[in-house]
Design a protein around this motif. Structure first.
Motif, short mmCIF file in Angstrom:
data_model
loop_
_atom_site.label_atom_id
_atom_site.label_comp_id
_atom_site.label_asym_id
_atom_site.label_seq_id
_atom_site.Cartn_x
_atom_site.Cartn_y
_atom_site.Cartn_z
N ARG A 171 0.85 -1.19 0.00
CA ARG A 171 0.00 0.00 0.00
C ARG A 171 0.89 1.25 0.00
O ARG A 171 2.02 1.22 0.49
CB ARG A 171 -0.92 0.01 1.24
N PRO A 172 0.39 2.33 -0.53
CA PRO A 172 1.21 3.54 -0.62
C PRO A 172 1.39 4.24 0.71
O PRO A 172 0.59 4.09 1.64
CB PRO A 172 0.42 4.42 -1.59
N THR A 173 2.47 5.00 0.80
CA THR A 173 2.66 5.94 1.91
C THR A 173 2.03 7.26 1.49
O THR A 173 2.26 7.73 0.38
CB THR A 173 4.15 6.14 2.20
N VAL A 174 1.18 7.83 2.34
CA VAL A 174 0.47 9.05 1.95
C VAL A 174 0.66 10.15 2.99
O VAL A 174 0.79 9.90 4.19
CB VAL A 174 -1.04 8.78 1.74
N LEU A 175 0.68 11.34 2.49
CA LEU A 175 0.71 12.56 3.29
C LEU A 175 -0.66 13.21 3.15
O LEU A 175 -1.19 13.31 2.04
CB LEU A 175 1.80 13.50 2.77
N TYR A 176 -1.26 13.60 4.26
CA TYR A 176 -2.55 14.27 4.21
C TYR A 176 -2.35 15.76 4.48
O TYR A 176 -1.92 16.15 5.57
CB TYR A 176 -3.52 13.68 5.23
N VAL A 177 -2.67 16.57 3.48
CA VAL A 177 -2.71 18.02 3.64
C VAL A 177 -4.18 18.36 3.85
O VAL A 177 -4.96 18.38 2.90
CB VAL A 177 -2.13 18.75 2.42
N ASP A 178 -4.56 18.58 5.11
CA ASP A 178 -5.97 18.61 5.50
C ASP A 178 -6.58 17.25 5.13
O ASP A 178 -6.18 16.25 5.68
CB ASP A 178 -6.70 19.78 4.85
N ALA B 145 0.53 22.19 -3.01
CA ALA B 145 -0.13 21.35 -4.03
C ALA B 145 -1.57 21.01 -3.68
O ALA B 145 -2.29 20.46 -4.52
CB ALA B 145 0.66 20.06 -4.23
N LYS B 146 -1.99 21.34 -2.46
CA LYS B 146 -3.32 20.94 -2.00
C LYS B 146 -4.42 21.38 -2.96
O LYS B 146 -5.27 20.57 -3.36
CB LYS B 146 -3.58 21.53 -0.61
N GLY B 147 -4.43 22.64 -3.36
CA GLY B 147 -5.50 23.17 -4.22
C GLY B 147 -5.54 22.47 -5.56
O GLY B 147 -6.61 22.10 -6.05
N THR B 148 -4.36 22.29 -6.17
CA THR B 148 -4.30 21.64 -7.48
C THR B 148 -4.81 20.21 -7.42
O THR B 148 -5.62 19.78 -8.24
CB THR B 148 -2.85 21.66 -8.01
N GLN C 156 -6.73 18.84 -5.14
CA GLN C 156 -8.15 18.80 -4.81
C GLN C 156 -9.02 19.05 -6.04
O GLN C 156 -10.03 18.37 -6.25
CB GLN C 156 -8.47 19.85 -3.74
N ARG C 157 -8.61 20.02 -6.89
CA ARG C 157 -9.38 20.29 -8.11
C ARG C 157 -9.37 19.07 -9.03
O ARG C 157 -10.39 18.72 -9.63
CB ARG C 157 -8.82 21.51 -8.82
N LEU C 158 -8.22 18.44 -9.15
CA LEU C 158 -8.12 17.26 -10.00
C LEU C 158 -8.97 16.11 -9.44
O LEU C 158 -9.61 15.36 -10.19
CB LEU C 158 -6.66 16.82 -10.13
N MET C 159 -8.98 15.97 -8.12
CA MET C 159 -9.79 14.92 -7.50
C MET C 159 -11.28 15.18 -7.71
O MET C 159 -12.05 14.26 -8.03
CB MET C 159 -9.47 14.84 -6.00
N ASP C 160 -11.69 16.45 -7.55
CA ASP C 160 -13.10 16.80 -7.77
C ASP C 160 -13.50 16.53 -9.22
O ASP C 160 -14.60 16.01 -9.49
CB ASP C 160 -13.34 18.26 -7.43
N ALA C 161 -12.61 16.90 -10.15
CA ALA C 161 -12.90 16.66 -11.57
C ALA C 161 -13.02 15.17 -11.86
O ALA C 161 -13.88 14.74 -12.63
CB ALA C 161 -11.82 17.30 -12.44
#
Length: 268
Positions: free
Chosen positions: A47-54, A148-151, A153-158
């Motif tokens: 499984r991947p290692t992930v960083l959560y920004v919010d 990178a959070k905003g970018t 998030q927009r890609l995830m929403d799309a």
């Protein structure tokens, strides 16, 4: 990232996050010559290692890069051509050795940040060089991930919108398939029913031809004056009749299956 207050962890299985394929070559090439027969795989965690920004997950990976070098087969193993072992070998020791190009770990590292959400194509990487170690890049990496959070998030929403659209299209396509399959089965049931009815009528027609034969034979038998012959033929006619099926059309139609008995339509 921990010092900056961000959570870095192994992604929980329930989050359904994926690790992207990491390219290990320091200088990307069209081909790959890593491992035995050039088919070796680079180890990767389950499984991947992930960083959560919010609430935005960003995947993190670190890999030792490979570089393409010339290696020589010597004393049962491959060694770099520029290694001390090969350079110090006597010419006669290398008589039965050979060389080839191989991708080997180079001791320098690459850090990759990426979106672990399926369908989101976003990644950025940093790699150390002989002149700059990976440690010197850490402040830049941290700042890039924070911004990178905003970018992402927009890609995830799309992707969520696109995924919902794809799901709807698949459901509509499946509904069309079910309707087409239902219509095909209705048509097949009708065709099979018509075919069976035609075969039943044909069988009944043949049976009636045989019946007329027996009726005519019995009429002729009644006009026979030879008593012994008539008795013998009556027995034979009785034996022959016992071998035949019924000629009652109701018996024939009773075995027929109507289209609705074969398949019930699910759509109007």
């Amino acid at each position: 990232m921990d010092e900056k207050g961000y959570s870095v962890q192994i992604a929980p299985a329930a989050d359904d996050l994926d690790r992207i394929r990491i390219k290990e070559q320091e200088v990307e090439s069209k081909d790959r010559k890593y491992g035995h027969y050039h088919s070796g795989s680079i180890w990767a965690p389950d499984r991947p290692t992930v960083l959560y920004v919010d609430t935005v997950p960003i995947g993190l990976a670190i890999t030792e890069m490979t570089e393409r070098v010339m290696v020589r087969y010597f004393d049962g193993e491959y060694h770099r051509e520029d290694s001390r072992l090969i350079r110090s070998a006597k010419p006669w020791q290398l008589t039965h050795s050979w060389t080839r190009e191989q991708d080997v770990p180079c001791g320098r590292f690459r850090v990759i940040a990426y979106s672990p959400k399926k369908g989101v194509d976003w990644s950025v990487s940093w790699q150390e060089t002989e002149l700059e170690a990976i440690g010197a890049l850490i402040p830049k990496i941290v700042e890039t991930l924070k911004s990178a959070k905003g970018t992402v998030q927009r890609l995830m929403d799309a992707e969520d919108v696109a995924a919902a659209k794809r799901k709807k299209e698949r459901e509509e396509e499946w509904e069309r398939y079910l309707q087409q399959e239902d219509a095909r089965k209705v048509a097949q049931a009708l065709a099979d029913s018509q075919q069976q009815l035609a075969e039943i009528i044909e069988r009944w027609g043949k049976a009636m031809t045989v019946e007329r034969f027996f009726v005519d034979a019995e009429e002729r038998l009644n006009t026979t004056d030879d008593v012994d012959r008539r008795k013998r033929l009556e027995e034979r006619l009785a034996l022959a009749r016992a071998m035949l099926e019924s000629v009652d059309p109701l018996d024939f139609i009773e075995s027929w299956r109507a289209p609705q008995e074969r398949y019930q339509a699910k759509f109007d």
